[in-house]
Design a protein around this motif. Structure first.
Motif, mmCIF file in Angstrom:
data_model
loop_
_atom_site.group_PDB
_atom_site.id
_atom_site.type_symbol
_atom_site.label_atom_id
_atom_site.label_comp_id
_atom_site.label_asym_id
_atom_site.label_seq_id
_atom_site.Cartn_x
_atom_site.Cartn_y
_atom_site.Cartn_z
ATOM 1 N N VAL A 152 0.849 -1.187 0.000
ATOM 2 C CA VAL A 152 0.000 0.000 0.000
ATOM 3 C C VAL A 152 0.885 1.237 0.000
ATOM 4 O O VAL A 152 1.825 1.330 0.790
ATOM 5 C CB VAL A 152 -0.920 -0.004 1.244
ATOM 6 N N LYS A 153 0.591 2.181 -0.890
ATOM 7 C CA LYS A 153 1.378 3.413 -0.948
ATOM 8 C C LYS A 153 1.011 4.296 0.238
ATOM 9 O O LYS A 153 -0.148 4.651 0.422
ATOM 10 C CB LYS A 153 1.133 4.142 -2.259
ATOM 11 N N LEU A 154 2.022 4.625 1.053
ATOM 12 C CA LEU A 154 1.808 5.437 2.248
ATOM 13 C C LEU A 154 2.780 6.602 2.278
ATOM 14 O O LEU A 154 3.918 6.487 1.828
ATOM 15 C CB LEU A 154 2.009 4.606 3.518
ATOM 16 N N LEU A 155 2.314 7.705 2.828
ATOM 17 C CA LEU A 155 3.180 8.846 3.127
ATOM 18 C C LEU A 155 3.628 8.744 4.572
ATOM 19 O O LEU A 155 3.049 7.992 5.368
ATOM 20 C CB LEU A 155 2.419 10.154 2.918
ATOM 21 N N SER A 156 4.631 9.511 4.927
ATOM 22 C CA SER A 156 5.097 9.521 6.311
ATOM 23 C C SER A 156 3.944 9.813 7.259
ATOM 24 O O SER A 156 3.811 9.189 8.306
ATOM 25 C CB SER A 156 6.202 10.564 6.476
ATOM 26 N N PHE A 157 3.120 10.772 6.893
ATOM 27 C CA PHE A 157 1.946 11.109 7.702
ATOM 28 C C PHE A 157 1.091 9.867 7.962
ATOM 29 O O PHE A 157 0.590 9.661 9.055
ATOM 30 C CB PHE A 157 1.124 12.184 6.983
ATOM 31 N N ASP A 158 0.913 9.015 6.942
ATOM 32 C CA ASP A 158 0.121 7.789 7.091
ATOM 33 C C ASP A 158 0.771 6.815 8.075
ATOM 34 O O ASP A 158 0.091 6.156 8.849
ATOM 35 C CB ASP A 158 -0.052 7.087 5.745
ATOM 36 N N PHE A 159 2.097 6.716 8.021
ATOM 37 C CA PHE A 159 2.795 5.811 8.932
ATOM 38 C C PHE A 159 2.549 6.184 10.395
ATOM 39 O O PHE A 159 2.457 5.327 11.256
ATOM 40 C CB PHE A 159 4.304 5.803 8.654
ATOM 41 N N LEU A 160 2.440 7.482 10.653
ATOM 42 C CA LEU A 160 2.227 7.944 12.024
ATOM 43 C C LEU A 160 0.860 7.552 12.567
ATOM 44 O O LEU A 160 0.654 7.542 13.773
ATOM 45 C CB LEU A 160 2.405 9.463 12.107
ATOM 46 N N GLY A 213 8.416 14.553 1.988
ATOM 47 C CA GLY A 213 7.824 15.881 2.011
ATOM 48 C C GLY A 213 6.817 16.065 3.129
ATOM 49 O O GLY A 213 6.475 17.182 3.481
ATOM 50 N N THR A 214 6.314 14.956 3.697
ATOM 51 C CA THR A 214 5.394 15.053 4.838
ATOM 52 C C THR A 214 6.080 14.635 6.126
ATOM 53 O O THR A 214 5.495 14.718 7.188
ATOM 54 C CB THR A 214 4.133 14.173 4.637
ATOM 55 N N GLY A 215 7.310 14.144 6.013
ATOM 56 C CA GLY A 215 8.067 13.673 7.163
ATOM 57 C C GLY A 215 9.054 12.607 6.719
ATOM 58 O O GLY A 215 9.194 12.320 5.530
ATOM 59 N N CYS A 216 9.731 12.020 7.689
ATOM 60 C CA CYS A 216 10.741 10.995 7.399
ATOM 61 C C CYS A 216 10.255 9.616 7.822
ATOM 62 O O CYS A 216 9.654 9.457 8.882
ATOM 63 C CB CYS A 216 12.047 11.319 8.117
ATOM 64 N N ILE A 217 10.570 8.646 6.991
ATOM 65 C CA ILE A 217 10.200 7.255 7.253
ATOM 66 C C ILE A 217 11.482 6.477 7.489
ATOM 67 O O ILE A 217 12.350 6.415 6.614
ATOM 68 C CB ILE A 217 9.433 6.662 6.063
#
Length: 125
Positions: free
Chosen positions: A11-19, A65-69
């Motif tokens: 699933v494609k996730l942004l750093s924001f999603d991981f949080l 761009g939304t944070g670091c993973i």
């Protein structure tokens, strides 16, 4: 197929999603986000940190761009009992592939990472 079940899909996730991921009790490799069960993810970003331990691992951060993973690529395939039991005939090939990927992880490079979502040493994504 249950649309809420995405366990074996990247699933494609942004750093924001991981949080926003929540671990599922008694299922250490499954996480939940907005009612969907996830175990694998994909993300794209710029490598902004890199910690290389030869024949052990490379830890790196991807900034989307939304944070670091935080990411880890294990490099201990030939010395690990886990890998040698799991895929004994392919250990050398997998170890070589991991080493090739590790050499491409350089600061400032744009990278796409696909893998299992997990916690490491008690720190979750």
């Amino acid at each position: 197929m249950d649309v809420l079940q995405l366990v074996n899909t990247h699933v494609k996730l942004l750093s924001f999603d991981f949080l926003t991921l929540k671990p599922i009790p008694h299922e250490p490799t499954i996480f939940s986000r907005k009612g969907r069960r996830l175990s694998r993810a994909e993300t794209v970003g710029i490598v902004v940190s890199r910690d290389f331990k030869p024949n052990r691992f490379i830890k790196f951060d991807i900034d989307d761009g939304t944070g670091c993973i935080p990411c880890i690529l294990w490099l201990n395939h030939e010395s690990s009992h886990h890998f040698s039991r799991r895929c004994p005939s392919n250990v050398r090939l997998i170890a070589q592939m991991a080493a090739d990927f590790a050499s491409q992880i350089q600061l400032g490079v744009i990278g796409r990472v696909r893998g299992k979502i997990s916690s490491y040493r008690g720190v979750q994504p």
